[in-house]
Design an enzyme around this catalytic site. Structure first.
Site, PDB file in Angstrom:
ATOM      1  CB  THR A  98      -0.903  -0.016   1.260  1.00  9.59           C
ATOM      2  OG1 THR A  98      -1.450   1.263   1.453  1.00  9.59           O
ATOM      3  CG2 THR A  98      -0.124  -0.361   2.514  1.00  9.59           C
ATOM      4  CG  ASP A  99      -1.158   4.986  -0.971  1.00  8.75           C
ATOM      5  OD1 ASP A  99      -1.738   4.294  -0.102  1.00  8.75           O
ATOM      6  OD2 ASP A  99      -1.727   5.902  -1.595  1.00  8.75           O
ATOM      7  CD  GLU A 100      -3.534   3.351   4.276  1.00 17.12           C
ATOM      8  OE1 GLU A 100      -3.445   3.399   5.511  1.00 17.12           O
ATOM      9  OE2 GLU A 100      -4.588   3.056   3.682  1.00 17.12           O
ATOM     10  CE  LYS A 104       0.266  -4.704   2.885  1.00 20.98           C
ATOM     11  NZ  LYS A 104      -0.057  -6.068   2.339  1.00 20.98           N
ATOM     12  CE1 TYR A 156      -3.185  -2.801   5.629  1.00 23.43           C
ATOM     13  CE2 TYR A 156      -3.265  -0.444   5.152  1.00 23.43           C
ATOM     14  CZ  TYR A 156      -3.232  -1.757   4.714  1.00 23.43           C
ATOM     15  OH  TYR A 156      -3.239  -2.034   3.364  1.00 23.43           O
TER      16      TYR A 156
HETATM   17  N1  LIG Z   1      -8.033  -2.163  -0.369  1.00 17.36           N
HETATM   18  C1  LIG Z   1      -7.176  -1.230  -0.771  1.00 17.36           C
HETATM   19  O1  LIG Z   1      -7.564  -0.098  -1.082  1.00 17.36           O
HETATM   20  C2  LIG Z   1      -5.706  -1.551  -0.864  1.00 17.36           C
HETATM   21  C3  LIG Z   1      -4.840  -0.606  -1.414  1.00 17.36           C
HETATM   22  C4  LIG Z   1      -3.484  -0.924  -1.555  1.00 17.36           C
HETATM   23  C5  LIG Z   1      -3.018  -2.143  -1.133  1.00 17.36           C
HETATM   24  N2  LIG Z   1      -3.864  -3.044  -0.582  1.00 17.36           N
HETATM   25  C6  LIG Z   1      -3.327  -4.366  -0.185  1.00 17.36           C
HETATM   26  O2  LIG Z   1      -3.929  -5.333  -1.025  1.00 17.36           O
HETATM   27  C7  LIG Z   1      -4.105  -6.560  -0.323  1.00 17.36           C
HETATM   28  C8  LIG Z   1      -5.559  -7.005  -0.414  1.00 17.36           C
HETATM   29  O3  LIG Z   1      -6.391  -5.982   0.151  1.00 17.36           O
HETATM   30  P1  LIG Z   1      -7.974  -6.185   0.225  1.00 17.36           P
HETATM   31  O4  LIG Z   1      -8.572  -4.833   0.377  1.00 17.36           O
HETATM   32  O5  LIG Z   1      -8.408  -7.068  -0.862  1.00 17.36           O
HETATM   33  O6  LIG Z   1      -8.094  -6.955   1.624  1.00 17.36           O
HETATM   34  P2  LIG Z   1      -9.317  -7.769   2.219  1.00 17.36           P
HETATM   35  O7  LIG Z   1      -9.293  -7.487   3.691  1.00 17.36           O
HETATM   36  O8  LIG Z   1     -10.571  -7.528   1.461  1.00 17.36           O
HETATM   37  O9  LIG Z   1      -8.917  -9.304   1.966  1.00 17.36           O
HETATM   38  C9  LIG Z   1      -7.882  -9.935   2.650  1.00 17.36           C
HETATM   39  C10 LIG Z   1      -8.006 -11.442   2.404  1.00 17.36           C
HETATM   40  O10 LIG Z   1      -6.899 -12.070   3.062  1.00 17.36           O
HETATM   41  C11 LIG Z   1      -7.405 -13.197   3.798  1.00 17.36           C
HETATM   42  N3  LIG Z   1      -6.529 -13.412   4.959  1.00 17.36           N
HETATM   43  C12 LIG Z   1      -6.368 -12.573   6.023  1.00 17.36           C
HETATM   44  N4  LIG Z   1      -5.511 -13.137   6.909  1.00 17.36           N
HETATM   45  C13 LIG Z   1      -5.107 -14.322   6.369  1.00 17.36           C
HETATM   46  C14 LIG Z   1      -4.226 -15.354   6.805  1.00 17.36           C
HETATM   47  N5  LIG Z   1      -3.577 -15.273   7.981  1.00 17.36           N
HETATM   48  N6  LIG Z   1      -4.049 -16.430   6.001  1.00 17.36           N
HETATM   49  C15 LIG Z   1      -4.720 -16.541   4.817  1.00 17.36           C
HETATM   50  N7  LIG Z   1      -5.570 -15.600   4.364  1.00 17.36           N
HETATM   51  C16 LIG Z   1      -5.757 -14.501   5.138  1.00 17.36           C
HETATM   52  C17 LIG Z   1      -8.825 -12.809   4.191  1.00 17.36           C
HETATM   53  O11 LIG Z   1      -9.607 -13.948   4.489  1.00 17.36           O
HETATM   54  C18 LIG Z   1      -9.291 -12.051   2.961  1.00 17.36           C
HETATM   55  O12 LIG Z   1      -9.845 -12.939   2.004  1.00 17.36           O
HETATM   56  C19 LIG Z   1      -3.638  -6.298   1.110  1.00 17.36           C
HETATM   57  O13 LIG Z   1      -2.334  -6.793   1.230  1.00 17.36           O
HETATM   58  C20 LIG Z   1      -3.663  -4.782   1.243  1.00 17.36           C
HETATM   59  O14 LIG Z   1      -2.690  -4.343   2.149  1.00 17.36           O
HETATM   60  C21 LIG Z   1      -5.206  -2.780  -0.436  1.00 17.36           C
END
Ligand SMILES: NC(=O)c1ccc[n+]([C@@H]2O[C@H](COP(=O)([O-])OP(=O)(O)OC[C@H]3O[C@@H](n4cnc5c(N)ncnc54)[C@H](O)[C@@H]3O)[C@@H](O)[C@H]2O)c1
Length: 358
Positions: A136-138, A166, A162
Protein backbone atom coordinates in the site's frame (compact mmCIF):
# COMPACT_ATOMS: atom_id res chain seq x y z
CA UNK A 1 -0.01 -22.25 -12.46
CA UNK A 2 0.17 -19.47 -9.91
CA UNK A 3 -0.64 -19.17 -6.21
CA UNK A 4 -2.77 -16.24 -5.07
CA UNK A 5 -3.02 -15.59 -1.32
CA UNK A 6 -6.05 -13.75 0.05
CA UNK A 7 -8.04 -14.49 -3.10
CA UNK A 8 -11.37 -14.49 -1.25
CA UNK A 9 -10.92 -10.82 -0.30
CA UNK A 10 -11.78 -7.70 -2.25
CA UNK A 11 -8.77 -7.21 -4.55
CA UNK A 12 -7.69 -10.87 -4.58
CA UNK A 13 -11.09 -12.06 -5.86
CA UNK A 14 -11.18 -9.36 -8.54
CA UNK A 15 -7.67 -10.45 -9.50
CA UNK A 16 -8.65 -14.14 -9.82
CA UNK A 17 -11.64 -13.29 -12.04
CA UNK A 18 -9.41 -11.14 -14.24
CA UNK A 19 -6.55 -13.64 -14.28
CA UNK A 20 -8.68 -16.60 -15.37
CA UNK A 21 -10.42 -14.51 -18.04
CA UNK A 22 -7.34 -12.84 -19.48
CA UNK A 23 -4.42 -15.21 -18.80
CA UNK A 24 -5.99 -18.65 -19.09
CA UNK A 25 -3.61 -20.08 -16.46
CA UNK A 26 -4.63 -22.13 -13.39
CA UNK A 27 -4.76 -20.60 -9.91
CA UNK A 28 -4.53 -21.96 -6.38
CA UNK A 29 -6.24 -19.55 -3.98
CA UNK A 30 -4.85 -19.81 -0.42
CA UNK A 31 -7.12 -18.03 2.05
CA UNK A 32 -8.05 -18.80 5.66
CA UNK A 33 -11.39 -16.93 5.29
CA UNK A 34 -11.30 -14.26 7.97
CA UNK A 35 -14.34 -11.98 8.31
CA UNK A 36 -13.08 -10.29 5.08
CA UNK A 37 -12.76 -13.48 3.06
CA UNK A 38 -15.93 -14.37 1.19
CA UNK A 39 -16.19 -17.29 -1.22
CA UNK A 40 -19.31 -15.67 -2.67
CA UNK A 41 -16.87 -13.27 -4.38
CA UNK A 42 -15.78 -16.21 -6.52
CA UNK A 43 -19.12 -17.73 -7.44
CA UNK A 44 -19.49 -17.93 -11.19
CA UNK A 45 -15.92 -19.10 -11.63
CA UNK A 46 -15.97 -22.39 -13.45
CA UNK A 47 -13.61 -24.60 -11.51
CA UNK A 48 -12.53 -26.57 -14.51
CA UNK A 49 -12.89 -25.74 -18.20
CA UNK A 50 -11.97 -28.52 -20.68
CA UNK A 51 -8.52 -27.64 -22.01
CA UNK A 52 -8.57 -24.41 -19.96
CA UNK A 53 -7.37 -23.21 -16.59
CA UNK A 54 -8.47 -24.76 -13.29
CA UNK A 55 -9.33 -22.87 -10.13
CA UNK A 56 -8.29 -24.53 -6.84
CA UNK A 57 -8.96 -23.37 -3.30
CA UNK A 58 -7.25 -24.23 -0.03
CA UNK A 59 -8.49 -22.90 3.30
CA UNK A 60 -5.06 -22.34 4.83
CA UNK A 61 -3.56 -19.73 7.14
CA UNK A 62 -0.44 -18.15 5.63
CA UNK A 63 1.15 -18.28 9.09
CA UNK A 64 1.17 -22.09 8.84
CA UNK A 65 4.47 -22.70 7.08
CA UNK A 66 4.26 -26.50 7.15
CA UNK A 67 0.92 -26.34 5.30
CA UNK A 68 2.38 -23.86 2.80
CA UNK A 69 5.32 -26.21 2.13
CA UNK A 70 2.87 -28.98 1.25
CA UNK A 71 0.89 -26.71 -1.09
CA UNK A 72 4.01 -25.45 -2.90
CA UNK A 73 5.24 -29.02 -3.40
CA UNK A 74 1.84 -30.22 -4.59
CA UNK A 75 0.93 -27.37 -6.97
CA UNK A 76 4.44 -26.37 -8.23
CA UNK A 77 3.57 -22.70 -8.93
CA UNK A 78 5.60 -20.51 -11.29
CA UNK A 79 4.63 -17.44 -9.27
CA UNK A 80 3.01 -16.21 -6.05
CA UNK A 81 0.82 -13.10 -5.89
CA UNK A 82 0.50 -12.20 -2.22
CA UNK A 83 -2.64 -10.27 -1.22
CA UNK A 84 -3.51 -11.93 2.12
CA UNK A 85 -3.50 -9.35 4.89
CA UNK A 86 -5.49 -7.66 7.58
CA UNK A 87 -6.35 -4.49 5.70
CA UNK A 88 -8.67 -2.17 7.62
CA UNK A 89 -6.97 0.77 9.39
CA UNK A 90 -9.77 1.26 11.94
CA UNK A 91 -9.55 -2.40 13.00
CA UNK A 92 -5.76 -2.07 13.36
CA UNK A 93 -6.27 0.71 15.89
CA UNK A 94 -8.63 -1.40 17.99
CA UNK A 95 -6.70 -4.70 17.65
CA UNK A 96 -3.20 -4.45 16.20
CA UNK A 97 -2.07 -7.99 17.17
CA UNK A 98 -3.84 -9.71 14.27
CA UNK A 99 -2.14 -7.27 11.87
CA UNK A 100 1.31 -8.20 13.13
CA UNK A 101 0.44 -11.89 12.99
CA UNK A 102 -0.85 -12.00 9.41
CA UNK A 103 0.95 -9.11 7.74
CA UNK A 104 4.38 -9.66 9.32
CA UNK A 105 4.55 -13.29 10.51
CA UNK A 106 2.35 -14.54 7.67
CA UNK A 107 4.45 -12.81 5.01
CA UNK A 108 7.56 -14.21 6.69
CA UNK A 109 6.16 -17.77 6.58
CA UNK A 110 5.20 -17.35 2.92
CA UNK A 111 8.67 -16.03 2.04
CA UNK A 112 10.27 -18.98 3.83
CA UNK A 113 8.04 -21.44 1.98
CA UNK A 114 8.83 -19.77 -1.36
CA UNK A 115 12.57 -19.77 -0.61
CA UNK A 116 12.54 -23.46 0.28
CA UNK A 117 10.49 -24.33 -2.81
CA UNK A 118 12.73 -22.27 -5.11
CA UNK A 119 15.87 -24.00 -3.83
CA UNK A 120 14.46 -27.36 -4.84
CA UNK A 121 13.39 -26.17 -8.29
CA UNK A 122 15.34 -27.08 -11.46
CA UNK A 123 17.09 -24.21 -13.22
CA UNK A 124 14.80 -23.10 -16.10
CA UNK A 125 11.78 -23.06 -13.76
CA UNK A 126 13.76 -21.42 -10.95
CA UNK A 127 14.89 -18.52 -13.13
CA UNK A 128 11.30 -17.79 -14.16
CA UNK A 129 9.81 -17.94 -10.64
CA UNK A 130 8.39 -14.68 -9.19
CA UNK A 131 7.10 -13.60 -5.78
CA UNK A 132 4.89 -10.52 -6.10
CA UNK A 133 4.02 -8.75 -2.86
CA UNK A 134 0.99 -6.44 -2.93
CA UNK A 135 1.39 -3.45 -0.63
CA UNK A 136 0.00 0.00 0.00
CA UNK A 137 0.97 3.66 -0.37
CA UNK A 138 0.16 4.06 3.34
CA UNK A 139 3.69 2.84 4.20
CA UNK A 140 4.97 6.27 3.08
CA UNK A 141 2.98 8.16 5.73
CA UNK A 142 1.19 11.43 5.13
CA UNK A 143 1.78 14.30 2.67
CA UNK A 144 1.21 18.04 3.06
CA UNK A 145 -1.07 19.75 0.56
CA UNK A 146 1.77 20.89 -1.72
CA UNK A 147 4.24 18.01 -1.24
CA UNK A 148 5.25 16.00 -4.30
CA UNK A 149 3.48 12.63 -4.62
CA UNK A 150 5.04 9.43 -3.22
CA UNK A 151 7.60 7.86 -5.54
CA UNK A 152 9.41 4.53 -5.20
CA UNK A 153 12.27 6.33 -3.41
CA UNK A 154 10.08 8.10 -0.80
CA UNK A 155 11.05 7.30 2.80
CA UNK A 156 8.90 4.91 4.77
CA UNK A 157 6.98 6.69 7.57
CA UNK A 158 3.94 4.55 8.52
CA UNK A 159 1.51 6.07 11.03
CA UNK A 160 -1.02 3.31 11.84
CA UNK A 161 -0.51 -0.27 13.04
CA UNK A 162 -1.85 -1.36 9.63
CA UNK A 163 0.67 0.65 7.62
CA UNK A 164 3.49 -0.24 10.04
CA UNK A 165 2.77 -3.95 9.61
CA UNK A 166 2.66 -3.58 5.81
CA UNK A 167 5.93 -1.60 5.92
CA UNK A 168 7.53 -4.43 7.91
CA UNK A 169 6.35 -6.95 5.32
CA UNK A 170 7.76 -4.81 2.49
CA UNK A 171 11.14 -4.76 4.25
CA UNK A 172 11.10 -8.55 4.68
CA UNK A 173 10.36 -9.00 0.97
CA UNK A 174 13.22 -6.65 0.08
CA UNK A 175 15.56 -8.53 2.42
CA UNK A 176 14.68 -11.91 0.86
CA UNK A 177 15.65 -10.54 -2.54
CA UNK A 178 18.97 -9.08 -1.35
CA UNK A 179 19.89 -11.85 1.08
CA UNK A 180 18.58 -15.02 -0.55
CA UNK A 181 18.10 -13.98 -4.17
CA UNK A 182 14.34 -14.67 -4.06
CA UNK A 183 12.99 -13.05 -7.27
CA UNK A 184 10.61 -10.58 -5.66
CA UNK A 185 8.50 -7.70 -6.96
CA UNK A 186 6.63 -5.25 -4.73
CA UNK A 187 3.73 -2.98 -5.65
CA UNK A 188 2.54 -0.05 -3.51
CA UNK A 189 -0.94 1.03 -4.49
CA UNK A 190 -3.38 3.78 -3.55
CA UNK A 191 -7.01 3.31 -2.35
CA UNK A 192 -8.95 0.82 -4.43
CA UNK A 193 -12.68 0.77 -5.07
CA UNK A 194 -14.95 -1.51 -7.08
CA UNK A 195 -17.07 -4.68 -6.82
CA UNK A 196 -16.76 -7.11 -3.87
CA UNK A 197 -15.34 -4.55 -1.40
CA UNK A 198 -16.27 -5.35 2.20
CA UNK A 199 -19.00 -2.89 3.27
CA UNK A 200 -16.90 -1.42 6.11
CA UNK A 201 -14.80 0.57 3.59
CA UNK A 202 -15.78 4.12 2.59
CA UNK A 203 -17.44 3.67 -0.82
CA UNK A 204 -19.59 0.55 -0.16
CA UNK A 205 -20.37 1.87 3.33
CA UNK A 206 -21.69 5.13 1.94
CA UNK A 207 -23.74 3.38 -0.77
CA UNK A 208 -25.38 1.04 1.77
CA UNK A 209 -26.10 3.74 4.32
CA UNK A 210 -27.37 6.15 1.68
CA UNK A 211 -29.90 3.61 0.39
CA UNK A 212 -31.06 2.89 3.97
CA UNK A 213 -31.62 6.57 4.70
CA UNK A 214 -28.93 6.59 7.40
CA UNK A 215 -26.37 9.35 8.05
CA UNK A 216 -23.23 9.32 5.88
CA UNK A 217 -20.36 9.68 8.37
CA UNK A 218 -17.28 11.69 7.37
CA UNK A 219 -14.21 11.81 9.60
CA UNK A 220 -13.04 15.26 10.80
CA UNK A 221 -13.45 18.04 8.24
CA UNK A 222 -13.61 15.62 5.29
CA UNK A 223 -10.57 17.23 3.68
CA UNK A 224 -8.29 14.17 3.94
CA UNK A 225 -7.08 13.43 0.43
CA UNK A 226 -6.69 9.99 -1.11
CA UNK A 227 -5.79 8.81 -4.58
CA UNK A 228 -8.47 6.41 -5.88
CA UNK A 229 -7.89 3.55 -8.31
CA UNK A 230 -10.52 1.27 -9.84
CA UNK A 231 -9.75 -2.30 -8.74
CA UNK A 232 -9.71 -3.66 -12.31
CA UNK A 233 -6.95 -1.20 -13.19
CA UNK A 234 -5.00 -2.36 -10.13
CA UNK A 235 -5.32 -5.99 -11.21
CA UNK A 236 -4.08 -5.15 -14.72
CA UNK A 237 -1.10 -3.30 -13.21
CA UNK A 238 -0.21 -6.33 -11.08
CA UNK A 239 -0.31 -8.58 -14.14
CA UNK A 240 2.03 -6.17 -15.99
CA UNK A 241 4.48 -6.11 -13.08
CA UNK A 242 4.37 -9.89 -12.71
CA UNK A 243 5.10 -10.49 -16.39
CA UNK A 244 7.45 -7.61 -17.20
CA UNK A 245 8.67 -6.04 -13.95
CA UNK A 246 12.36 -6.03 -13.06
CA UNK A 247 13.15 -8.44 -10.24
CA UNK A 248 13.94 -6.80 -6.90
CA UNK A 249 12.13 -3.58 -7.91
CA UNK A 250 9.14 -1.83 -6.39
CA UNK A 251 6.41 -0.16 -8.47
CA UNK A 252 3.96 2.48 -7.29
CA UNK A 253 0.44 2.15 -8.69
CA UNK A 254 -2.01 5.04 -8.60
CA UNK A 255 -5.18 6.26 -10.24
CA UNK A 256 -4.17 9.91 -10.89
CA UNK A 257 -7.38 10.72 -9.01
CA UNK A 258 -6.73 12.77 -5.87
CA UNK A 259 -9.99 13.53 -4.09
CA UNK A 260 -10.95 14.72 -0.61
CA UNK A 261 -13.20 12.30 1.26
CA UNK A 262 -15.93 14.94 1.08
CA UNK A 263 -15.62 15.13 -2.73
CA UNK A 264 -15.83 11.33 -2.94
CA UNK A 265 -19.01 11.24 -0.87
CA UNK A 266 -20.59 14.11 -2.84
CA UNK A 267 -19.76 12.38 -6.13
CA UNK A 268 -21.24 9.12 -4.79
CA UNK A 269 -24.40 10.94 -3.74
CA UNK A 270 -24.70 12.57 -7.17
CA UNK A 271 -24.28 9.18 -8.90
CA UNK A 272 -26.94 7.66 -6.64
CA UNK A 273 -29.27 10.64 -7.24
CA UNK A 274 -29.04 9.76 -10.92
CA UNK A 275 -29.18 5.95 -10.74
CA UNK A 276 -31.60 5.50 -7.79
CA UNK A 277 -33.28 8.88 -7.07
CA UNK A 278 -34.84 9.42 -3.63
CA UNK A 279 -38.54 10.15 -3.28
CA UNK A 280 -37.67 13.57 -1.92
CA UNK A 281 -34.43 15.48 -1.34
CA UNK A 282 -30.90 14.43 -2.24
CA UNK A 283 -28.56 11.80 -0.76
CA UNK A 284 -26.05 14.52 0.19
CA UNK A 285 -28.61 15.76 2.79
CA UNK A 286 -27.56 12.66 4.82
CA UNK A 287 -23.87 13.71 5.19
CA UNK A 288 -22.77 14.04 8.84
CA UNK A 289 -19.32 14.88 10.19
CA UNK A 290 -17.94 12.65 12.99
CA UNK A 291 -14.89 12.86 15.28
CA UNK A 292 -11.62 12.20 13.42
CA UNK A 293 -9.74 8.94 14.00
CA UNK A 294 -6.29 8.98 15.67
CA UNK A 295 -3.25 9.20 13.36
CA UNK A 296 -5.49 9.99 10.37
CA UNK A 297 -3.08 10.71 7.50
CA UNK A 298 -3.90 13.95 5.71
CA UNK A 299 -2.98 13.19 2.14
CA UNK A 300 -1.71 10.31 0.01
CA UNK A 301 -0.74 10.78 -3.61
CA UNK A 302 1.09 8.46 -5.97
CA UNK A 303 3.67 9.25 -8.60
CA UNK A 304 3.08 6.34 -11.00
CA UNK A 305 5.57 7.40 -13.68
CA UNK A 306 7.86 4.39 -13.21
CA UNK A 307 5.23 1.74 -14.01
CA UNK A 308 3.88 3.84 -16.84
CA UNK A 309 7.30 4.54 -18.45
CA UNK A 310 8.84 1.09 -17.87
CA UNK A 311 5.84 -1.17 -18.36
CA UNK A 312 3.39 0.99 -20.30
CA UNK A 313 0.59 0.69 -17.72
CA UNK A 314 -1.97 3.47 -17.24
CA UNK A 315 -5.39 3.33 -15.55
CA UNK A 316 -8.25 2.91 -18.01
CA UNK A 317 -11.05 4.19 -15.74
CA UNK A 318 -11.53 7.81 -14.73
CA UNK A 319 -12.89 8.33 -11.22
CA UNK A 320 -16.31 9.16 -12.69
CA UNK A 321 -16.49 6.07 -14.93
CA UNK A 322 -15.11 3.74 -12.23
CA UNK A 323 -17.50 5.10 -9.63
CA UNK A 324 -20.49 4.72 -11.95
CA UNK A 325 -19.55 1.06 -12.58
CA UNK A 326 -19.06 0.49 -8.86
CA UNK A 327 -22.34 2.05 -7.74
CA UNK A 328 -24.13 0.15 -10.53
CA UNK A 329 -22.57 -3.10 -9.28
CA UNK A 330 -23.68 -2.51 -5.67
CA UNK A 331 -27.20 -1.62 -6.80
CA UNK A 332 -27.42 -4.81 -8.86
CA UNK A 333 -25.85 -6.99 -6.16
CA UNK A 334 -27.79 -6.02 -3.03
CA UNK A 335 -28.08 -9.74 -2.24
CA UNK A 336 -24.29 -9.97 -1.94
CA UNK A 337 -24.24 -6.91 0.34
CA UNK A 338 -27.06 -8.29 2.50
CA UNK A 339 -25.35 -11.69 2.88
CA UNK A 340 -22.11 -10.02 3.97
CA UNK A 341 -23.79 -7.70 6.39
CA UNK A 342 -26.09 -10.23 8.04
CA UNK A 343 -23.30 -12.79 8.25
CA UNK A 344 -25.14 -15.39 6.17
CA UNK A 345 -22.09 -15.89 3.96
CA UNK A 346 -20.30 -17.14 7.06
CA UNK A 347 -23.14 -19.61 7.72
CA UNK A 348 -22.83 -20.68 4.12
CA UNK A 349 -19.09 -21.31 4.56
CA UNK A 350 -19.74 -23.33 7.70
CA UNK A 351 -22.43 -25.38 5.97
CA UNK A 352 -20.68 -25.95 2.65
CA UNK A 353 -17.03 -25.76 3.32
CA UNK A 354 -15.18 -29.07 3.25
CA UNK A 355 -11.43 -28.52 2.94
CA UNK A 356 -9.54 -28.17 -0.37
CA UNK A 357 -11.81 -27.85 -3.36
CA UNK A 358 -11.01 -27.90 -7.05
N1 LIG B 1 -8.03 -2.16 -0.37
C1 LIG B 1 -7.18 -1.23 -0.77
O1 LIG B 1 -7.56 -0.10 -1.08
C2 LIG B 1 -5.71 -1.55 -0.86
C3 LIG B 1 -4.84 -0.61 -1.41
C4 LIG B 1 -3.48 -0.92 -1.56
C5 LIG B 1 -3.02 -2.14 -1.13
N2 LIG B 1 -3.86 -3.04 -0.58
C6 LIG B 1 -3.33 -4.37 -0.19
O2 LIG B 1 -3.93 -5.33 -1.02
C7 LIG B 1 -4.10 -6.56 -0.32
C8 LIG B 1 -5.56 -7.00 -0.41
O3 LIG B 1 -6.39 -5.98 0.15
P1 LIG B 1 -7.97 -6.18 0.23
O4 LIG B 1 -8.57 -4.83 0.38
O5 LIG B 1 -8.41 -7.07 -0.86
O6 LIG B 1 -8.09 -6.95 1.62
P2 LIG B 1 -9.32 -7.77 2.22
O7 LIG B 1 -9.29 -7.49 3.69
O8 LIG B 1 -10.57 -7.53 1.46
O9 LIG B 1 -8.92 -9.30 1.97
C9 LIG B 1 -7.88 -9.94 2.65
C10 LIG B 1 -8.01 -11.44 2.40
O10 LIG B 1 -6.90 -12.07 3.06
C11 LIG B 1 -7.40 -13.20 3.80
N3 LIG B 1 -6.53 -13.41 4.96
C12 LIG B 1 -6.37 -12.57 6.02
N4 LIG B 1 -5.51 -13.14 6.91
C13 LIG B 1 -5.11 -14.32 6.37
C14 LIG B 1 -4.23 -15.35 6.80
N5 LIG B 1 -3.58 -15.27 7.98
N6 LIG B 1 -4.05 -16.43 6.00
C15 LIG B 1 -4.72 -16.54 4.82
N7 LIG B 1 -5.57 -15.60 4.36
C16 LIG B 1 -5.76 -14.50 5.14
C17 LIG B 1 -8.82 -12.81 4.19
O11 LIG B 1 -9.61 -13.95 4.49
C18 LIG B 1 -9.29 -12.05 2.96
O12 LIG B 1 -9.85 -12.94 2.00
C19 LIG B 1 -3.64 -6.30 1.11
O13 LIG B 1 -2.33 -6.79 1.23
C20 LIG B 1 -3.66 -4.78 1.24
O14 LIG B 1 -2.69 -4.34 2.15
C21 LIG B 1 -5.21 -2.78 -0.44
Amino acid sequence: MIIVTGGAGFIGSNFIHRWLESQGESVLNIDCLTYAGNLENLTGIRTSVPGGPTYYFSRTDICDQAALDVLFAKYQPRAVVHFAAESHVDRSIIGPAEFIRTNVNGTFALLEAAKKYLRALASPEASKFRFLHVSTDEVFGSLGENDPAFSETSSYAPNSPYSASKAASDHLVRAYFHTYGLPTLTTNCSNNYGPYQFPEKLIPLVVSRALEGQSLPIYGDGRNIRDWLYVGDHCDAIIEVLEKGRVGETYNIGGLNERTNLEVVHQLCATLDELRPKQSGKYSDQIAFVKDRPGHDRRYAIDARKISEELGWKPVESFESGLRKTVGWYLENQGWVDHVRDGSYRDWINRNYSGDAA
